[in-house]
Motif scaffolding. Sequence first.
Motif, PDB file in Angstrom:
ATOM      1  N   PHE A 182       1.094  -1.031   0.075  1.00 33.92           N
ATOM      2  CA  PHE A 182       0.122  -0.128   0.005  1.00 33.92           C
ATOM      3  C   PHE A 182       0.813   1.097  -0.147  1.00 33.92           C
ATOM      4  O   PHE A 182       1.992   1.144   0.771  1.00 33.92           O
ATOM      5  N   SER A 183       0.433   1.976  -0.633  1.00 37.71           N
ATOM      6  CA  SER A 183       1.299   3.573  -0.712  1.00 37.71           C
ATOM      7  C   SER A 183       0.790   4.480   0.160  1.00 37.71           C
ATOM      8  O   SER A 183      -0.484   4.703  -0.046  1.00 37.71           O
ATOM      9  N   HIS A 184       1.599   4.891   1.198  1.00 34.29           N
ATOM     10  CA  HIS A 184       1.005   5.567   1.969  1.00 34.29           C
ATOM     11  C   HIS A 184       1.225   7.266   1.728  1.00 34.29           C
ATOM     12  O   HIS A 184       0.612   8.053   2.634  1.00 34.29           O
ATOM     13  N   THR A 185       1.437   7.357   0.454  1.00 32.16           N
ATOM     14  CA  THR A 185       1.680   8.800   0.030  1.00 32.16           C
ATOM     15  C   THR A 185       0.545   9.524  -0.083  1.00 32.16           C
ATOM     16  O   THR A 185      -0.602   8.900  -0.390  1.00 32.16           O
ATOM     17  N   GLY A 186       0.308  10.619   0.722  1.00 31.26           N
ATOM     18  CA  GLY A 186      -0.799  11.320   0.530  1.00 31.26           C
ATOM     19  C   GLY A 186      -1.880  11.189   1.755  1.00 31.26           C
ATOM     20  O   GLY A 186      -2.760  11.849   1.746  1.00 31.26           O
ATOM     21  N   ILE A 187      -1.530  10.152   2.530  1.00 35.11           N
ATOM     22  CA  ILE A 187      -2.412  10.050   3.709  1.00 35.11           C
ATOM     23  C   ILE A 187      -2.272  10.989   4.788  1.00 35.11           C
ATOM     24  O   ILE A 187      -1.346  11.428   5.334  1.00 35.11           O
ATOM     25  N   THR A 188      -3.232  11.663   5.321  1.00 31.83           N
ATOM     26  CA  THR A 188      -3.339  12.860   5.833  1.00 31.83           C
ATOM     27  C   THR A 188      -4.223  12.739   7.203  1.00 31.83           C
ATOM     28  O   THR A 188      -4.365  13.357   7.998  1.00 31.83           O
ATOM     29  N   THR A 189      -4.857  11.539   7.243  1.00 30.45           N
ATOM     30  CA  THR A 189      -5.745  11.227   8.286  1.00 30.45           C
ATOM     31  C   THR A 189      -5.027  10.497   9.610  1.00 30.45           C
ATOM     32  O   THR A 189      -5.887  10.414  10.670  1.00 30.45           O
ATOM     33  N   GLY A 190      -3.916  10.140   9.475  1.00 34.13           N
ATOM     34  CA  GLY A 190      -3.135   9.559  10.625  1.00 34.13           C
ATOM     35  C   GLY A 190      -3.263   8.071  10.507  1.00 34.13           C
ATOM     36  O   GLY A 190      -4.373   7.465  10.065  1.00 34.13           O
ATOM     37  N   CYS A 191      -2.413   7.380  11.079  1.00 32.50           N
ATOM     38  CA  CYS A 191      -2.235   5.940  11.069  1.00 32.50           C
ATOM     39  C   CYS A 191      -3.223   5.230  11.589  1.00 32.50           C
ATOM     40  O   CYS A 191      -4.018   4.191  11.094  1.00 32.50           O
ATOM     41  N   ASN A 192      -3.590   5.808  12.649  1.00 27.99           N
ATOM     42  CA  ASN A 192      -4.920   5.137  13.665  1.00 27.99           C
ATOM     43  C   ASN A 192      -6.276   5.153  12.911  1.00 27.99           C
ATOM     44  O   ASN A 192      -7.064   4.306  13.082  1.00 27.99           O
ATOM     45  N   ALA A 193      -6.188   5.765  11.874  1.00 27.14           N
ATOM     46  CA  ALA A 193      -7.539   5.736  11.145  1.00 27.14           C
ATOM     47  C   ALA A 193      -7.602   4.360  10.334  1.00 27.14           C
ATOM     48  O   ALA A 193      -9.002   4.081  10.129  1.00 27.14           O
ATOM     49  N   CYS A 194      -6.653   3.627   9.975  1.00 28.07           N
ATOM     50  CA  CYS A 194      -6.795   2.525   9.436  1.00 28.07           C
ATOM     51  C   CYS A 194      -6.202   1.322  10.265  1.00 28.07           C
ATOM     52  O   CYS A 194      -6.637   0.159  10.362  1.00 28.07           O
ATOM     53  N   HIS A 195      -5.046   1.620  10.958  1.00 26.18           N
ATOM     54  CA  HIS A 195      -4.315   0.571  11.773  1.00 26.18           C
ATOM     55  C   HIS A 195      -4.842   0.513  13.143  1.00 26.18           C
ATOM     56  O   HIS A 195      -4.523   0.903  14.007  1.00 26.18           O
ATOM     57  N   ASP A 196      -6.187   0.003  12.954  1.00 33.01           N
ATOM     58  CA  ASP A 196      -6.721  -0.121  14.215  1.00 33.01           C
ATOM     59  C   ASP A 196      -7.030  -1.577  14.504  1.00 33.01           C
ATOM     60  O   ASP A 196      -7.811  -2.139  15.608  1.00 33.01           O
ATOM     61  N   GLY A 197      -6.408  -2.435  13.891  1.00 31.90           N
ATOM     62  CA  GLY A 197      -6.524  -4.097  14.089  1.00 31.90           C
ATOM     63  C   GLY A 197      -7.758  -4.713  13.397  1.00 31.90           C
ATOM     64  O   GLY A 197      -8.125  -5.734  13.453  1.00 31.90           O
ATOM     65  N   VAL A 198      -8.510  -3.716  12.536  1.00 23.50           N
ATOM     66  CA  VAL A 198      -9.595  -4.289  11.866  1.00 23.50           C
ATOM     67  C   VAL A 198      -9.430  -3.690  10.151  1.00 23.50           C
ATOM     68  O   VAL A 198      -9.375  -4.990   9.530  1.00 23.50           O
ATOM     69  N   ARG A 199      -9.182  -2.545  10.303  1.00 22.29           N
ATOM     70  CA  ARG A 199      -9.078  -2.229   8.751  1.00 22.29           C
ATOM     71  C   ARG A 199      -7.786  -2.393   8.395  1.00 22.29           C
ATOM     72  O   ARG A 199      -7.426  -2.396   7.146  1.00 22.29           O
ATOM     73  N   ALA A 200      -6.623  -2.351   9.255  1.00 19.54           N
ATOM     74  CA  ALA A 200      -5.257  -2.683   8.787  1.00 19.54           C
ATOM     75  C   ALA A 200      -4.683  -3.151  10.310  1.00 19.54           C
ATOM     76  O   ALA A 200      -5.242  -2.749  11.379  1.00 19.54           O
ATOM     77  N   THR A 201      -3.636  -3.689  10.201  1.00 19.64           N
ATOM     78  CA  THR A 201      -2.772  -4.428  11.383  1.00 19.64           C
ATOM     79  C   THR A 201      -2.756  -3.296  12.485  1.00 19.64           C
ATOM     80  O   THR A 201      -2.153  -2.217  11.940  1.00 19.64           O
ATOM     81  N   GLY A 202      -3.204  -3.522  13.522  1.00 16.88           N
ATOM     82  CA  GLY A 202      -2.970  -2.551  14.629  1.00 16.88           C
ATOM     83  C   GLY A 202      -1.986  -3.070  15.773  1.00 16.88           C
ATOM     84  O   GLY A 202      -1.228  -4.004  15.522  1.00 16.88           O
ATOM     85  N   LYS A 203      -1.977  -2.521  16.731  1.00 21.59           N
ATOM     86  CA  LYS A 203      -1.167  -2.760  17.946  1.00 21.59           C
ATOM     87  C   LYS A 203      -1.186  -4.151  18.505  1.00 21.59           C
ATOM     88  O   LYS A 203      -2.573  -4.494  18.745  1.00 21.59           O
ATOM     89  N   ASP A 204      -0.195  -4.982  18.649  1.00 21.97           N
ATOM     90  CA  ASP A 204      -0.780  -6.365  19.199  1.00 21.97           C
ATOM     91  C   ASP A 204      -0.633  -6.399  20.586  1.00 21.97           C
ATOM     92  O   ASP A 204      -0.642  -5.182  21.258  1.00 21.97           O
ATOM     93  N   ASN A 205      -1.244  -7.374  21.219  1.00 25.45           N
ATOM     94  CA  ASN A 205      -1.707  -7.404  22.640  1.00 25.45           C
ATOM     95  C   ASN A 205      -0.405  -6.964  23.577  1.00 25.45           C
ATOM     96  O   ASN A 205      -0.674  -6.499  24.658  1.00 25.45           O
ATOM     97  N   GLY A 206       0.897  -7.172  23.323  1.00 26.61           N
ATOM     98  CA  GLY A 206       1.908  -6.886  23.986  1.00 26.61           C
ATOM     99  C   GLY A 206       2.559  -5.373  23.817  1.00 26.61           C
ATOM    100  O   GLY A 206       3.437  -5.192  24.394  1.00 26.61           O
ATOM    101  N   HIS A 207       1.710  -4.770  22.888  1.00 28.60           N
ATOM    102  CA  HIS A 207       2.202  -3.430  22.530  1.00 28.60           C
ATOM    103  C   HIS A 207       2.283  -2.303  23.451  1.00 28.60           C
ATOM    104  O   HIS A 207       1.262  -2.535  24.407  1.00 28.60           O
TER     105      HIS A 207
END
Length: 226
Positions: free
Chosen positions: A77-102
């Motif tokens: 995936f190209s992150h170029t142009g992403i302005t909404t911040g990582c957590n908008a996708c990397h929530d463990g549902v829409r994209a890989t998020g923090k694991d249990n030990g994070h």
Amino acid sequence: TATGKGNNHLPTGNTCESCHTTTAWTPARFDHAGVSPGTCSSCHNGVRATGKTLNHIVTTAECDVCHSTLAWTPARFSHTGITTGCNACHDGVRATGKDNGHMTTSRECVICHSTTAWTPLTFRHTSADYPGDHRGSLACLACHTTNTDQATWKSAAYKPACAGCHASSFKPSAHKKYTSPTTVFYTVAELKNCSGACHVYKDSTLTTITTRRNGPEHRVTDASFD
């Protein structure tokens, strides 16, 4: 009059030669050259052509945002142009998020990670509470003992000076202050920034210096105080 589409063939109005050769049915490869970018899902919907698997991240993005027309993997995936911040996708549902030990933190992924790989971590402290670069084997959990992004001060009364963490390592006998009328040593509070007691005075008046060191005895890059 000749072999046709099998029962499990994807629904299509294309002619056979769109995917097959005249020598064999397989391997079959569809030529995407005439397909408009961003229209993948008009075919790749799981019925007309292979669609997203059950464990695919939840997304409304078209296939060609991450995949090529030759294979599903590798996907990038190209992150170029992403302005909404990582957590908008990397929530463990829409994209890989923090694991249990994070470590518990609300900071954005990019503070520590890059957009090409989760490791190695790239975080660097800029706060005055973290003086300099503590090189060596110092692990995050050495200070972040509760596994959060807030450090735990062993001697909070001295923070953010060095003694906030290292007060228990202070050795008065190595930090002489003056020798008359009796020998007195510096306290950890007086040397909380670990300057190393640059001045040793003649007596309790603190007017005559008998020994002056050229600089601090301890540096943040030292592996130990010895």
